[in-house]
Design a protein around this motif. Structure first.
Motif, mmCIF file in Angstrom:
data_model
loop_
_atom_site.group_PDB
_atom_site.id
_atom_site.type_symbol
_atom_site.label_atom_id
_atom_site.label_comp_id
_atom_site.label_asym_id
_atom_site.label_seq_id
_atom_site.Cartn_x
_atom_site.Cartn_y
_atom_site.Cartn_z
ATOM 1 N N ASN A 21 8.620 3.183 -1.211
ATOM 2 C CA ASN A 21 7.573 4.169 -0.956
ATOM 3 C C ASN A 21 6.218 3.482 -0.742
ATOM 4 O O ASN A 21 5.174 4.035 -1.033
ATOM 5 C CB ASN A 21 7.478 5.183 -2.099
ATOM 6 N N ARG A 22 6.257 2.285 -0.233
ATOM 7 C CA ARG A 22 5.048 1.525 0.089
ATOM 8 C C ARG A 22 5.193 0.941 1.487
ATOM 9 O O ARG A 22 6.304 0.740 1.974
ATOM 10 C CB ARG A 22 4.836 0.351 -0.872
ATOM 11 N N LYS A 23 4.083 0.639 2.101
ATOM 12 C CA LYS A 23 4.105 -0.160 3.317
ATOM 13 C C LYS A 23 3.584 -1.542 2.934
ATOM 14 O O LYS A 23 2.718 -1.668 2.066
ATOM 15 C CB LYS A 23 3.290 0.494 4.438
ATOM 16 N N CYS A 40 0.820 -1.212 0.000
ATOM 17 C CA CYS A 40 0.000 0.000 0.000
ATOM 18 C C CYS A 40 0.853 1.261 0.000
ATOM 19 O O CYS A 40 1.970 1.261 0.525
ATOM 20 C CB CYS A 40 -0.880 0.058 1.249
ATOM 21 N N TYR A 41 0.291 2.346 -0.516
ATOM 22 C CA TYR A 41 0.907 3.653 -0.316
ATOM 23 C C TYR A 41 0.775 3.999 1.159
ATOM 24 O O TYR A 41 -0.186 3.570 1.819
ATOM 25 C CB TYR A 41 0.230 4.703 -1.189
ATOM 26 N N PRO A 42 1.720 4.767 1.711
ATOM 27 C CA PRO A 42 1.700 5.057 3.151
ATOM 28 C C PRO A 42 0.389 5.652 3.667
ATOM 29 O O PRO A 42 -0.019 5.367 4.787
ATOM 30 C CB PRO A 42 2.855 6.048 3.328
ATOM 31 N N ASP A 43 -0.299 6.444 2.846
ATOM 32 C CA ASP A 43 -1.561 7.032 3.311
ATOM 33 C C ASP A 43 -2.734 6.062 3.214
ATOM 34 O O ASP A 43 -3.849 6.371 3.630
ATOM 35 C CB ASP A 43 -1.873 8.324 2.561
ATOM 36 N N GLY A 44 -2.499 4.869 2.669
ATOM 37 C CA GLY A 44 -3.528 3.833 2.600
ATOM 38 C C GLY A 44 -4.574 4.044 1.529
ATOM 39 O O GLY A 44 -5.552 3.298 1.465
ATOM 40 N N THR A 45 -4.394 5.031 0.653
ATOM 41 C CA THR A 45 -5.413 5.299 -0.366
ATOM 42 C C THR A 45 -5.432 4.240 -1.460
ATOM 43 O O THR A 45 -6.479 3.953 -2.019
ATOM 44 C CB THR A 45 -5.207 6.678 -1.021
ATOM 45 N N CYS A 50 -4.093 0.324 -2.298
ATOM 46 C CA CYS A 50 -3.470 -0.909 -1.829
ATOM 47 C C CYS A 50 -3.604 -1.989 -2.898
ATOM 48 O O CYS A 50 -4.590 -2.015 -3.626
ATOM 49 C CB CYS A 50 -4.137 -1.414 -0.555
#
Length: 174
Positions: free
Chosen positions: A151-153, A110-115, A117
């Motif tokens: 740049n992902r979690k 996912c992107y860090p802001d969770g928008t 995944c």
């Protein structure tokens, strides 16, 4: 004696089939080069590869977990560097004889802001070729490996999709 067009066609088809079978037999019995099992790839091009046949520059190591969820089930997120890039995958431990077809493991990126995944393809527990014995009574199934672009979690998840008792458990984010 003259051949009819049908006999010539059957004869040509037979020769073609025999040549194909012979060529296939030669390919299947030829020894593979030793490096054939090691895959060279980079970035997202490695997504879906089997982490057990990679050559690792560092790792593999556990990035998050293992998290024990009781009844012998646990999940961990694994990581390693190959070809200069970082990759992650999930590894689920489960008791032998636990109806692996009712359980699965996969990776979320996912992107860090969770928008945005991605739920990346995983494996059912016990999948042939993706499972190995852990101890006498337990086995481990791994997911394919996935690129970690930095740049992902990322986390690994274990789930039970039996309709009478569905659940999903995940590692912490890495």
């Amino acid at each position: 004696m003259s051949r009819t067009p049908l006999r010539r066609a059957v004869s040509r088809a037979g020769l073609t089939a025999a040549a194909l079978v012979s060529a296939l037999a030669a390919v299947l019995t030829a020894p593979a080069p030793a490096s054939a099992a090691v895959l060279s790839c980079s970035g997202y091009g490695c997504d879906g590869h089997d982490p057990n046949i990679q050559t690792w520059q560092s790792g593999p190591a556990t990035a998050s977990g293992p998290y024990d969820y009781g009844s012998g089930f646990s999940i961990e997120l694994r990581r390693g560097t190959t070809d200069g890039d970082l990759y992650v995958w999930g590894r689920a431990r489960f008791p032998n004889g636990s109806n692996g077809f009712e359980y699965g493991t996969y990776v979320e990126r996912c992107y860090p802001d969770g928008t945005v995944c991605e739920i990346l393809p995983g494996k059912n527990l016990g999948t042939s070729g993706w499972t190995a014995d852990s101890t006498l009574n337990y086995s481990m199934t791994r997911t394919p490996m996935y690129y970690d672009p930095g740049n992902r979690k990322i986390r690994a998840c274990l789930y039970h999709y039996n309709t009478n008792d569905p659940w999903k458990k995940c590692t912490g984010w890495y």
